[in-house]
Design an enzyme around this catalytic site. Structure first.
Site, PDB file in Angstrom:
ATOM      1  N   SER A   3       0.838  -1.200   0.000  1.00 53.09           N
ATOM      2  CA  SER A   3       0.000   0.000   0.000  1.00 53.09           C
ATOM      3  C   SER A   3       0.871   1.247   0.000  1.00 53.09           C
ATOM      4  O   SER A   3       1.620   1.503   0.950  1.00 53.09           O
ATOM      5  CB  SER A   3      -0.917   0.013   1.228  1.00 53.09           C
ATOM      6  OG  SER A   3      -1.452   1.311   1.370  1.00 53.09           O
ATOM      7  N   HIS A  10      -1.327  -1.573  -4.035  1.00 55.64           N
ATOM      8  CA  HIS A  10      -2.586  -1.246  -3.366  1.00 55.64           C
ATOM      9  C   HIS A  10      -2.692   0.270  -3.229  1.00 55.64           C
ATOM     10  O   HIS A  10      -1.813   0.917  -2.650  1.00 55.64           O
ATOM     11  CB  HIS A  10      -2.604  -1.921  -1.997  1.00 55.64           C
ATOM     12  CG  HIS A  10      -3.892  -1.802  -1.248  1.00 55.64           C
ATOM     13  ND1 HIS A  10      -4.974  -2.640  -1.470  1.00 55.64           N
ATOM     14  CD2 HIS A  10      -4.283  -0.948  -0.270  1.00 55.64           C
ATOM     15  CE1 HIS A  10      -5.966  -2.304  -0.646  1.00 55.64           C
ATOM     16  NE2 HIS A  10      -5.577  -1.273   0.091  1.00 55.64           N
ATOM     17  N   ASP A  43      -4.980   3.328  -1.900  1.00 54.05           N
ATOM     18  CA  ASP A  43      -6.071   3.658  -0.976  1.00 54.05           C
ATOM     19  C   ASP A  43      -6.644   5.036  -1.289  1.00 54.05           C
ATOM     20  O   ASP A  43      -5.971   6.048  -1.121  1.00 54.05           O
ATOM     21  CB  ASP A  43      -5.536   3.676   0.463  1.00 54.05           C
ATOM     22  CG  ASP A  43      -5.236   2.288   0.972  1.00 54.05           C
ATOM     23  OD1 ASP A  43      -6.162   1.454   0.988  1.00 54.05           O
ATOM     24  OD2 ASP A  43      -4.077   2.029   1.358  1.00 54.05           O
ATOM     25  N   MET A  90      -9.339   7.770  -0.179  1.00 53.48           N
ATOM     26  CA  MET A  90     -10.207   8.171   0.953  1.00 53.48           C
ATOM     27  C   MET A  90     -10.806   9.539   0.669  1.00 53.48           C
ATOM     28  O   MET A  90     -10.120  10.416   0.131  1.00 53.48           O
ATOM     29  CB  MET A  90      -9.391   8.252   2.235  1.00 53.48           C
ATOM     30  CG  MET A  90      -8.643   6.985   2.580  1.00 53.48           C
ATOM     31  SD  MET A  90      -7.851   7.123   4.198  1.00 53.48           S
ATOM     32  CE  MET A  90      -6.822   5.654   4.179  1.00 53.48           C
ATOM     33  N   HIS A  98      -8.402   0.551  -3.736  1.00 50.67           N
ATOM     34  CA  HIS A  98      -9.304   0.361  -2.595  1.00 50.67           C
ATOM     35  C   HIS A  98     -10.043   1.674  -2.330  1.00 50.67           C
ATOM     36  O   HIS A  98      -9.465   2.622  -1.802  1.00 50.67           O
ATOM     37  CB  HIS A  98      -8.455  -0.068  -1.386  1.00 50.67           C
ATOM     38  CG  HIS A  98      -9.219  -0.244  -0.119  1.00 50.67           C
ATOM     39  ND1 HIS A  98      -8.592  -0.346   1.117  1.00 50.67           N
ATOM     40  CD2 HIS A  98     -10.549  -0.356   0.136  1.00 50.67           C
ATOM     41  CE1 HIS A  98      -9.507  -0.499   2.066  1.00 50.67           C
ATOM     42  NE2 HIS A  98     -10.708  -0.497   1.501  1.00 50.67           N
ATOM     43  N   MET A 107     -12.268   3.892  -0.335  1.00 54.83           N
ATOM     44  CA  MET A 107     -12.939   4.133   0.955  1.00 54.83           C
ATOM     45  C   MET A 107     -13.701   5.434   0.788  1.00 54.83           C
ATOM     46  O   MET A 107     -13.325   6.475   1.324  1.00 54.83           O
ATOM     47  CB  MET A 107     -11.893   4.211   2.077  1.00 54.83           C
ATOM     48  CG  MET A 107     -11.357   2.836   2.457  1.00 54.83           C
ATOM     49  SD  MET A 107      -9.786   2.930   3.336  1.00 54.83           S
ATOM     50  CE  MET A 107      -8.689   3.029   1.939  1.00 54.83           C
ATOM     51  N   MET A 109     -11.226  -6.004   6.116  1.00 56.21           N
ATOM     52  CA  MET A 109     -10.415  -5.010   6.827  1.00 56.21           C
ATOM     53  C   MET A 109     -10.098  -5.531   8.226  1.00 56.21           C
ATOM     54  O   MET A 109     -10.986  -5.974   8.947  1.00 56.21           O
ATOM     55  CB  MET A 109     -11.169  -3.683   6.964  1.00 56.21           C
ATOM     56  CG  MET A 109     -11.367  -2.898   5.676  1.00 56.21           C
ATOM     57  SD  MET A 109      -9.857  -2.337   4.873  1.00 56.21           S
ATOM     58  CE  MET A 109      -9.065  -1.375   6.148  1.00 56.21           C
ATOM     59  N   ASP A 126      -6.329  -6.415   4.891  1.00 50.25           N
ATOM     60  CA  ASP A 126      -5.756  -5.073   4.832  1.00 50.25           C
ATOM     61  C   ASP A 126      -5.809  -4.435   6.212  1.00 50.25           C
ATOM     62  O   ASP A 126      -6.890  -4.270   6.784  1.00 50.25           O
ATOM     63  CB  ASP A 126      -6.569  -4.239   3.825  1.00 50.25           C
ATOM     64  CG  ASP A 126      -6.027  -2.831   3.641  1.00 50.25           C
ATOM     65  OD1 ASP A 126      -4.933  -2.519   4.149  1.00 50.25           O
ATOM     66  OD2 ASP A 126      -6.722  -2.038   2.962  1.00 50.25           O
TER      67      ASP A 126
HETATM   68  C1  DX5 Z   1      -6.181   1.691   5.790  1.00 56.11           C
HETATM   69  C2  DX5 Z   1      -5.820   1.298   4.383  1.00 56.11           C
HETATM   70  C3  DX5 Z   1      -4.670   0.385   4.312  1.00 56.11           C
HETATM   71  C4  DX5 Z   1      -3.373   0.918   4.882  1.00 56.11           C
HETATM   72  C5  DX5 Z   1      -2.709  -0.231   5.582  1.00 56.11           C
HETATM   73  O1  DX5 Z   1      -7.445   2.219   5.846  1.00 56.11           O
HETATM   74  O2  DX5 Z   1      -6.905   0.675   3.739  1.00 56.11           O
HETATM   75  O3  DX5 Z   1      -4.459  -0.116   3.000  1.00 56.11           O
HETATM   76  O4  DX5 Z   1      -2.498   1.438   3.911  1.00 56.11           O
HETATM   77  O5  DX5 Z   1      -1.608   0.214   6.244  1.00 56.11           O
HETATM   78  P1  DX5 Z   1      -0.808  -0.725   7.247  1.00 56.11           P
HETATM   79  O6  DX5 Z   1      -0.361  -1.919   6.452  1.00 56.11           O
HETATM   80  O7  DX5 Z   1       0.316   0.144   7.690  1.00 56.11           O
HETATM   81  O8  DX5 Z   1      -1.739  -1.097   8.359  1.00 56.11           O
HETATM   82 ZN    ZN Z   2      -6.448  -0.368   1.787  1.00 57.62          ZN
END
Ligand code: DX5
Ligand code: ZN
Length: 221
Positions: free
Chosen positions: A7, A32, A34, A36, A65, A67, A136, A174
């Site tokens: 990620s 990956h 993310d 948000m 991903h 969110m 998650m 994740d």
């Molecule tokens: C959190 C993200 C993850 C995040 C994970 O909401 O969806 O993908 O990057 O980070 P680590 O591996 O550091 O927990």
């Molecule tokens: Zn993620």
């Protein structure tokens, strides 16, 4: 097959290109990403312009991903920007099936995701329609949190459902994966492992090499 999906949330954005090249050279196939929106989760990250920009330089599989609230509004734009798979949260929309169809219509792979408090039943009806279920193991929103081990029971439940139906659906975990707990996560039934801080903090080469070794060893069992 076990797959590592680093990620970039924990990457050093000043050196993003270099760090992506580094994981690629070490044999990583997925990235990956993310997204948000500050609504579905408290934080805000990056979106289509970043994806489009890195898409020009790498053939890595972009595991995006989302969110975000009402993901159905943005499926086409994420597909066009270069996502290979679009994963969205079932909690973020009342149009789960329509969103799945929309992603398929764009020719992209589909994932659905469950927050820690969401029961596996929320994914059950869609297992045949998706390529991946993302469980998650932290509250979505931030990197570097501790894995909630209770969520691994959900991973095991979904693995059982997938096997009982003879499906090949991938199961992604994740949040909070480390060099120390990755084997436990795999044993629970996950085969796609997201790792942010466990890849990009400290020595990337040591991190990725160790994670990939452990993942291959687990697979050979
Ligand atoms: C959190 C993200 C993850 C995040 C994970 O909401 O969806 O993908 O990057 O980070 P680590 O591996 O550091 O927990
Ligand atoms: Zn993620």
């Amino acid at each position: 097959m076990n797959i590592l999906s680093p990620s970039i949330l924990s990457a050093d954005f000043w050196n993003l290109g270099e760090q992506i090249r580094e994981v690629e050279r070490l044999g990583v196939k997925y990235l990956h990403i993310d997204v948000m929106d500050g609504v579905f989760v408290p934080s805000i990250t990056y979106g289509m312009p970043l994806i489009a920009s890195i898409r020009k330089h790498t053939d890595l599989f972009f595991d995006v991903h989302l969110m975000i609230a009402e993901p159905e509004r943005y499926v086409e734009e994420f597909a066009e920007s270069g996502a290979d798979m679009i994963t969205f949260h079932v909690e973020g929309t009342d149009q789960v099936e329509e969103t799945i169809q929309k992603i398929r219509g764009c020719g992209r792979k589909v994932g659905i995701s469950l927050c820690p408090a969401t029961p596996v039943e929320a994914a059950e009806a869609y297992l045949e329609m998706v390529d991946m279920v993302l469980v998650m193991t932290v509250e979505p929103g931030f990197g570097g949190q501790k894995l909630i081990s209770k969520c691994l029971d959900k991973v095991a439940d979904i693995r059982r459902m997938v096997e009982a139906r003879g499906l090949s659906t991938d199961i992604q975990v994740d949040g909070g994966v480390t060099l120390d707990n990755v084997e436990q996560v795999l044993r629970a039934g996950a085969n796609v492992i997201v790792a942010g801080s466990a890849v990009f903090k400290n020595d990337i080469t040591v991190n990725v090499t160790t994670l990939l070794e452990k993942m291959r060893a687990q697979e050979a069992r």
